[in-house]
Design an enzyme around this catalytic site. Structure first.
Site, PDB file in Angstrom:
ATOM      1  N   GLU A  31       4.141   5.285  20.636  1.00  0.00           N
ATOM      2  CA  GLU A  31       2.992   4.384  20.462  1.00  0.00           C
ATOM      3  C   GLU A  31       2.314   4.167  21.809  1.00  0.00           C
ATOM      4  O   GLU A  31       2.974   3.864  22.811  1.00  0.00           O
ATOM      5  CB  GLU A  31       3.456   3.065  19.871  1.00  0.00           C
ATOM      6  CG  GLU A  31       2.472   1.908  19.955  1.00  0.00           C
ATOM      7  CD  GLU A  31       1.130   2.201  19.310  1.00  0.00           C
ATOM      8  OE1 GLU A  31       0.108   1.743  19.858  1.00  0.00           O
ATOM      9  OE2 GLU A  31       1.084   2.885  18.269  1.00  0.00           O
ATOM     10  N   ARG A 105      -2.748  -7.945   7.545  1.00  0.00           N
ATOM     11  CA  ARG A 105      -2.275  -6.621   7.952  1.00  0.00           C
ATOM     12  C   ARG A 105      -0.861  -6.692   8.525  1.00  0.00           C
ATOM     13  O   ARG A 105      -0.033  -5.811   8.292  1.00  0.00           O
ATOM     14  CB  ARG A 105      -3.244  -6.019   8.978  1.00  0.00           C
ATOM     15  CG  ARG A 105      -2.912  -4.588   9.353  1.00  0.00           C
ATOM     16  CD  ARG A 105      -4.043  -3.963  10.144  1.00  0.00           C
ATOM     17  NE  ARG A 105      -5.194  -3.663   9.314  1.00  0.00           N
ATOM     18  CZ  ARG A 105      -5.380  -2.510   8.684  1.00  0.00           C
ATOM     19  NH1 ARG A 105      -4.475  -1.556   8.768  1.00  0.00           N
ATOM     20  NH2 ARG A 105      -6.456  -2.300   7.964  1.00  0.00           N
ATOM     21  N   TYR A 214     -11.616 -12.808   0.357  1.00  0.00           N
ATOM     22  CA  TYR A 214     -10.413 -12.978  -0.459  1.00  0.00           C
ATOM     23  C   TYR A 214      -9.351 -13.718   0.344  1.00  0.00           C
ATOM     24  O   TYR A 214      -9.368 -13.710   1.582  1.00  0.00           O
ATOM     25  CB  TYR A 214      -9.872 -11.629  -0.963  1.00  0.00           C
ATOM     26  CG  TYR A 214      -9.673 -10.559   0.081  1.00  0.00           C
ATOM     27  CD1 TYR A 214      -8.503 -10.495   0.841  1.00  0.00           C
ATOM     28  CD2 TYR A 214     -10.643  -9.569   0.270  1.00  0.00           C
ATOM     29  CE1 TYR A 214      -8.315  -9.490   1.775  1.00  0.00           C
ATOM     30  CE2 TYR A 214     -10.451  -8.567   1.202  1.00  0.00           C
ATOM     31  CZ  TYR A 214      -9.286  -8.529   1.956  1.00  0.00           C
ATOM     32  OH  TYR A 214      -9.096  -7.537   2.878  1.00  0.00           O
ATOM     33  N   ASP A 291      -5.087   8.318   8.873  1.00  0.00           N
ATOM     34  CA  ASP A 291      -6.436   8.408   9.417  1.00  0.00           C
ATOM     35  C   ASP A 291      -6.620   9.594  10.354  1.00  0.00           C
ATOM     36  O   ASP A 291      -7.751  10.030  10.578  1.00  0.00           O
ATOM     37  CB  ASP A 291      -6.794   7.121  10.161  1.00  0.00           C
ATOM     38  CG  ASP A 291      -7.182   5.987   9.226  1.00  0.00           C
ATOM     39  OD1 ASP A 291      -7.340   6.239   8.020  1.00  0.00           O
ATOM     40  OD2 ASP A 291      -7.322   4.848   9.713  1.00  0.00           O
TER      41      ASP A 291
END
Length: 397
Positions: A31, A105, A214, A291
């Site tokens: 990462e 998330r 939402y 992605d």
């Protein structure tokens, strides 16, 4: 046992690590940031996403943090009239085998991260910014920004829309700038008037813009996301923007939607990007995921679900030794290509045809949506939400 390197420690990268480790391989997640964390606000998880999470072993943990939405509600943003609503309760859940939910998330990322940390087969390495790769007949080396080379039997590029692994593998340049700017804000639910606390994903569609909101965080917060088709051509990522500017970007917004938009504070803006579908995500012992392989606009709310599907299917194919990885990567690519390309194209078309038309186009859209029954609405999403083997694709002809 093979050491599989994974570039990127986001949702897709962690899911891939869990899936790879489940086959008895060692996973090393590289990462670029020092800490493993996830930025962003709300995210929608359809039944196909929960099916993938269950196969990764973290479905129950994510469900415990989710808000179970009752309806996807489509409103005319200028008149304030309800156009259509897709119910997400008993009949929907029975048909697709899982609920539709929304989470912060981090409430999706956290359970994936915990599962990785609990696994003896997974190494999480922060500060490992992958900028390229080199491979030979025996393996592959991830090249880090520091100049270090990390050796493994294979490399999964899960490093996002601006993937360095994709740049080396596909070489298709920068992402496509959509011309749409999205403004995001998250506010405490106790600041929202009770008559506006709806357990729905609500979309207000107007001429060249739309506004979605939402509940997230177990219902403690309201996620606000307002998008403008403004022709933006330069990439912007999370830049703070004055509240007054956001309010001025949505002329003609109806009274109820305007009340909600005015609640937002500490707005940030992004210019949305995606890429055209490509046929080939593999290069020998190297493969793309999420992605990095098929970035899509948010209009179908499927980006994270597609990455989770990728991880599950790829992991299930790696019940083999390292010598067979190139062939298994090619099979994964062939199985996933049509489905993810369809999702990319449908996401673009939803923005054009459903979310942003004006005048006669908006009237025709409203008539079309109003005429659909609940079952017909469910039919429209069945290829996405109802997927069980993660290879179903909507015909594009």
């Amino acid at each position: 046992m093979t050491t599989v390197l994974i570039a990127g420690g986001g949702v897709g990268g962690l899911a891939a690590a869990i899936a790879v480790a489940g086959q008895g391989h060692r996973a090393v997640v590289l990462e670029r940031r020092e800490e493993f964390t996830e930025m962003g606000a709300g995210i929608q998880i359809a039944p196909n996403g929960f099916r993938a999470l269950d196969r990764l072993g973290v479905g129950d943990e994510v469900r415990a943090l989710a808000v179970y939405i009752e309806e996807l509600r489509f409103m005319d943003g200028t008149t304030g009239e309800r156009v259509a609503g897709m119910p997400l309760t008993e009949r929907y859940r029975a048909r697709f085998g899982n609920p539709y939910a929304v989470v912060q998330r981090m409430d999706l990322y956290g359970p994936l991260l915990a599962a990785c940390r609990e696994s003896a087969w997974i190494e999480l390495r922060g500060g490992g910014h992958v900028v390229g790769y080199e491979q030979d007949a025996d393996g592959v080396s991830a090249v880090l920004a520091s100049g270090e080379r990390v050796r493994g039997g294979a490399l999964i590029g899960a490093d996002g829309i601006r993937s360095a692994v994709r740049a080396r593998l596909v070489g298709d340049g920068d992402p496509r700038v959509s011309g749409h700017t999205i403004y995001r804000s998250v506010i405490p639910m106790d600041r929202v008037p009770e008559d506006l606390r709806w357990n729905t994903v609500t979309l207000w569609a107007g001429p060249g813009w739309h506004f979605v909101h939402y509940p997230i965080g177990g219902g403690r917060f309201l996620n606000l996301a307002a998008t403008r088709d403004d022709g933006a051509r330069h990439v912007v990522t999370g830049r703070p923007v004055p509240r007054e500017r956001v309010l001025g970007e949505f002329p003609g917004l109806g009274d109820t939607a305007a009340r909600l938009l005015r609640l937002g504070e500490e707005w940030r803006e992004w210019v949305l990007c995606d890429r055209d579908p490509v046929d080939d995500w593999t290069d020998g012992r190297v493969v793309l995921l999420g992605d990095a392989a098929h970035p899509m606009l948010q209009y179908a709310a499927q980006g994270a679900c597609m990455a989770l599907e990728d991880a599950v299917l790829l992991g299930e194919l790696l019940d083999c030794g390292a010598d067979e990885f190139p062939q298994r990567f090619e099979k994964y690519n062939a199985l996933r290509r049509a489905r993810t390309a369809a999702a990319q194209i449908v996401a673009r078309e939803m923005g054009r045809v459903l979310y942003h038309p004006a005048g006669h186009g908006a009237l025709a859209r409203n008539r079309m949506l109003t005429a659909l029954s609940d079952d017909e609405l469910h039919d429209k999403v069945s290829w996405l939400h109802g997927a069980r083997d993660f290879v179903e694709a909507l015909p594009l002809s």
